[in-house]
Design a protein around this motif. Structure first.
Motif, short mmCIF file in Angstrom:
data_model
loop_
_atom_site.label_atom_id
_atom_site.label_comp_id
_atom_site.label_asym_id
_atom_site.label_seq_id
_atom_site.Cartn_x
_atom_site.Cartn_y
_atom_site.Cartn_z
N GLN A 42 36.97 37.73 50.45
CA GLN A 42 36.41 38.73 49.56
C GLN A 42 35.63 38.05 48.44
O GLN A 42 35.69 36.83 48.29
CB GLN A 42 37.55 39.60 49.01
N PRO A 43 34.88 38.81 47.64
CA PRO A 43 34.07 38.19 46.57
C PRO A 43 34.85 37.29 45.62
O PRO A 43 34.31 36.32 45.09
CB PRO A 43 33.48 39.40 45.84
N ASP A 44 36.15 37.58 45.42
CA ASP A 44 36.95 36.75 44.52
C ASP A 44 37.53 35.52 45.21
O ASP A 44 38.28 34.76 44.61
CB ASP A 44 38.07 37.57 43.89
N GLY A 45 37.19 35.33 46.49
CA GLY A 45 37.67 34.16 47.22
C GLY A 45 38.96 34.37 47.97
O GLY A 45 39.36 33.50 48.75
N SER A 46 39.62 35.50 47.78
CA SER A 46 40.86 35.76 48.51
C SER A 46 40.53 36.21 49.93
O SER A 46 39.53 36.89 50.17
CB SER A 46 41.69 36.83 47.80
#
Length: 293
Positions: free
Chosen positions: A222-226
């Motif tokens: 996801q955009p947050d890296g998760s």
């Protein structure tokens, strides 16, 4: 003589399949079919507290709807407890396994890695976890996509759990026994499982089994890296497979030609099998997901 190719997809029934699951399923499916091999499906249902009612059936229906048909019968880990116990007893009798009463809190206080506190205590099974005695740690392995993977020595040398204190079987035990019994020749899965691979190789070697080849695909994040995951509430795959299959193929470095956009799964997968080239799959550990989580 080289054994016939056997691959597999092994989801846990903690929720419906999402885009990240589709990438792993599709990558393993294409790798098997492009080599004229068998593709098996296993439901990893050994952790009931984390499972969602009805998820196993939902996963299998989704695979069928997306054209990802498997060979043979589906394996369910929940039906293999006797086999896991057999392996645990074998390891115990050979001196490769011991019982440990340490709690997570105690291990965290010791720095997060198990220091071997119970190794020589000769404890009995009641209320204890079963740990593999790491006599011959594995520090690195070769991945067909990611190259040479090395892990921290402390992680490789840790005596890891094969059955938990609550009696549930550990992933590292079940996955090795299942793949060994199924004759899996290559494991294609997500790169989030790179580090545990050294432990699984150590167990294969302890059991005298042939170690499979490894391919760890990039994770959809996801955009947050998760990573996209059921725990992060990733969106379930839609009923219509056309757009997700196209997106998954592009994610794996195999964008389909325009005349197949909107096509049903069968011709799209037929094209993908004929054009599958593992070298075109991105080597990154993770990539942004092309679909919203």
């Amino acid at each position: 003589m080289t054994p016939a190719y056997v691959g597999r997809f092994a989801p846990s029934p903690s929720g419906p399949l999402h885009f990240g699951s589709l990438v792993a399923a599709l990558g393993s499916y294409l790798q098997a079919r492009a080599r004229g091999g068998r593709w098996l499906v296993r439901i990893e249902d050994i952790d009931p507290p984390r499972e969602m009612a009805g998820a196993s059936d939902l996963i299998l229906r989704t695979l069928e709807r997306y054209g990802l048909t498997w060979d043979g019968e589906v394996m369910f880990q929940s039906r293999r407890h006797g086999r896991y116990d057999e392996i645990i007893e074998r390891l115990y009798q050979s001196g490769d396994l011991y019982w440990c009463r340490c709690t997570r809190r105690e291990i965290a206080a010791a720095g997060g890695l198990y220091p071997g506190s119970c190794r020589e205590l000769g404890l009995h099974p009641a209320g204890c976890a079963a740990r593999l005695r790491q006599r011959h740690p594995v520090y690195h392995f070769d991945d067909a996509l990611q190259g040479r993977i090395a892990v921290a020595p402390a992680l490789a040398e840790e005596d890891f759990i094969v059955r938990r204190r609550d009696g549930l079987y550990a992933y590292n035990l079940a996955v090795v026994v299942d793949d060994m019994d199924s004759g899996i020749t290559e494991v294609v899965r997500g790169a989030d499982l790179l580090e545990p691979t050294v432990r699984q190789i150590a167990l294969y070697q302890r059991l005298g089994a042939t170690v499979p080849a490894w391919v760890h695909l990039p994770l959809a994040v996801q955009p947050d890296g998760s990573k996209l995951s059921k725990q992060n509430h990733a969106r379930a795959l839609p009923e219509d497979p056309a757009a997700p299959l196209l997106a998954a193929l592009a994610f794996l470095g195999h964008p389909a030609p325009g005349d197949l956009h909107g096509a049903p799964p069968e011709p799209l997968l037929e094209w993908a099998i004929a054009h599958w080239q593992p070298a075109r799959v991105p080597h990154q550990i993770s990539l942004p997901s092309p679909v919203a989580g």
